[in-house]
Write an enzyme that holds these catalytic residues in place. Structure first.
Site, PDB file in Angstrom:
ATOM      1  N   LYS A  97       0.816  -1.213   0.000  1.00  0.00           N
ATOM      2  CA  LYS A  97       0.000   0.000   0.000  1.00  0.00           C
ATOM      3  C   LYS A  97       0.857   1.275   0.000  1.00  0.00           C
ATOM      4  O   LYS A  97       2.069   1.205   0.093  1.00  0.00           O
ATOM      5  CB  LYS A  97      -0.943  -0.024   1.214  1.00  0.00           C
TER       6      LYS A  97
HETATM    7  C1  LIG Z   1      -9.795  -2.800  -1.933  1.00  0.00           C
HETATM    8  C2  LIG Z   1      -9.230  -3.543  -0.760  1.00  0.00           C
HETATM    9  N1  LIG Z   1     -10.005  -3.741   0.318  1.00  0.00           N
HETATM   10  C3  LIG Z   1      -9.551  -4.370   1.402  1.00  0.00           C
HETATM   11  C4  LIG Z   1      -8.278  -4.871   1.456  1.00  0.00           C
HETATM   12  C5  LIG Z   1      -7.820  -5.591   2.679  1.00  0.00           C
HETATM   13  O1  LIG Z   1      -6.736  -4.973   3.272  1.00  0.00           O
HETATM   14  P1  LIG Z   1      -5.853  -5.746   4.361  1.00  0.00           P
HETATM   15  O2  LIG Z   1      -4.892  -6.610   3.608  1.00  0.00           O
HETATM   16  O3  LIG Z   1      -5.168  -4.658   5.116  1.00  0.00           O
HETATM   17  O4  LIG Z   1      -6.777  -6.521   5.195  1.00  0.00           O
HETATM   18  C6  LIG Z   1      -7.420  -4.681   0.378  1.00  0.00           C
HETATM   19  C7  LIG Z   1      -6.055  -5.197   0.439  1.00  0.00           C
HETATM   20  O5  LIG Z   1      -5.366  -5.456  -0.502  1.00  0.00           O
HETATM   21  C8  LIG Z   1      -7.905  -4.009  -0.761  1.00  0.00           C
HETATM   22  O6  LIG Z   1      -7.118  -3.801  -1.825  1.00  0.00           O
END
Ligand SMILES: Cc1ncc(COP(=O)(O)O)c(C=O)c1O
Length: 385
Positions: A184
């Site tokens: 990210k």
């Molecule tokens: C659009 C979206 N939502 C939610 C997530 C979930 O994030 P996390 O990996 O921090 O749980 C991601 C992660 O890649 C994402 O790209």
């Protein structure tokens, strides 16, 4: 061809966070503590909102936001088919039913008209994803939400820096959920954050994130004396550690220079690919800020002379790591079997998902890194057309 493999999404990590992490390790307090509290303060200041609760992922942030919104079994949440599975799974974890509304083919964000068509008496919330960092049409979505008395929970996993008509992503509805996963815009390894204007919602999320233990249970081993806690709900283990926050505190300070670095690479890509028969990301709309999280190109086999998957293989053979964001949600067997979803029912998300490729876009990329991406793309497409 470059000699070493370029890891997709590899983050820029600098000495300040390395030293802070070492300091946390030496302090003996590795878990949730003062670094997490500082990261929350810094993030709420950055977003100019009252409350921020740090968690161990954006998935956890979405799950707890849905619960705190009072959504559960029998309820429906409308979201996009062009997202990571975590968005959908969080709705299912809360016991609610995900309902998909197709995306706009140009912006790749959820289409408000399609949202309207999916509203039923069971609809309780809209869960927009600011895809790639480009803001959704929040004027239209907020209007629909207020007319139909729906909550808004924003998935801002791509959208830390995103702004729309002068407002920051994550502040439009009831909750904004952020990710600090390794690829990210800023990272903590794994990590997430919820922001909200409602004190009681922030308090409930904090409590649910630590087994449902009463307020400030993380302080029980502190130097103010042991504090008994009470379990007041059956919660989860979603808390962020100081080790993670130690990274995030310094990453957040560099969010602007990192954004400018990605913008520079973005503009170089736009220029270098202007004469290549691939579809480039569309420009940000006026009075908005794109977080420039993903540089997604579309590979149309007819125009490029190579399939999307052929292109992925060719890039890997050239030592360039690439991403796919995303095969549309109805392409996956679990959702087909559980909800009877078919990709063809969401044609824009299906086409994008079958043609899309994300090129490396990270503040860590050197000039020679992004130039190697450009020459790999140009040589692969040139060989085919
Ligand atoms: C659009 C979206 N939502 C939610 C997530 C979930 O994030 P996390 O990996 O921090 O749980 C991601 C992660 O890649 C994402 O790209």
């Amino acid at each position: 061809m470059r000699k070493d493999f370029l890891v997709y999404g590899s983050p820029a990590i600098e000495n300040a966070e390395i030293e802070e992490v070492v300091g946390v390790m030496q302090s003996g307090w590795l878990g949730t503590g003062t670094k997490v509290a500082q990261f929350e303060r810094d993030f709420s200041e950055y977003k100019d909102i009252e409350f921020a609760v740090a968690l161990n992922s954006c998935t956890a942030a979405l799950h707890l936001s849905i619960l705190a919104a009072g959504i559960g079994p029998g309820d429906e949440v409308i979201t996009t088919p062009l997202t990571f599975c975590a968005t959908i799974n969080a709705i299912i974890h809360a016991g609610a039913k995900p309902v998909l509304a197709d995306v706009d083919p140009v912006t790749m964000n959820i289409d408000p008209e399609k949202v309207l068509a999916k509203i039923t008496p069971n609809t309780k919330a809209i869960l927009p994803v600011h895809f790639a960092g480009r803001p959704c049409d929040m004027d239209a979505l907020c209007k629909i939400a207020s007319e139909h008395k729906l909550k808004i929970i924003e998935d801002c996993a791509h959208a830390i820096e995103t702004e729309y008509h002068g407002r920051k992503a994550g502040t439009f509805g009831n909750f904004g959920c952020f990710s600090f996963y390794v690829t990210k815009n800023i990272v903590t390894g794994e990590g997430g954050m919820v922001i909200t204007k409602a004190e009681q919602d922030a308090a409930r999320i904090k409590m649910l994130a630590l087994h449902g233990m009463s307020k400030d249970a993380w302080k029980r081993f502190g130097d103010k004396g042991y504090k008994h806690y009470q379990v007041v709900e059956c919660g989860y283990k979603y808390n962020m550690m100081d080790l993670q926050a130690a990274i995030g505190i310094h990453q957040l300070q560099r969010i602007e220079p990192y954004w400018h670095k990605r913008q520079e690479i973005w503009l170089h890509y736009n220029e270098a690919f202007a004469d290549v028969p691939i579809t480039l990301p569309t420009q940000a709309e006026p009075d908005t800020r794109h977080a420039l999280h993903l540089y997604t190109i579309l590979i149309d086999e007819q125009r490029c002379g190579i399939s999307r998957d052929g292109f992925l293989d060719a890039m890997t053979a050239q030592n360039i790591g690439i991403g796919v964001h995303y095969l549309s949600i109805p392409e996956h067997p679990y959702y087909q079997q559980t909800f009877r979803w078919q990709p063809e029912d969401y044609p824009h998300a299906m086409r994008i998902g079958r043609q899309t490729v994300s090129l490396p876009l990270s503040a860590k990329l050197s000039d020679s890194d992004y130039k190697s991406v450009i020459s790999a793309v140009r040589s692969i497409i040139a060989l085919k057309v």
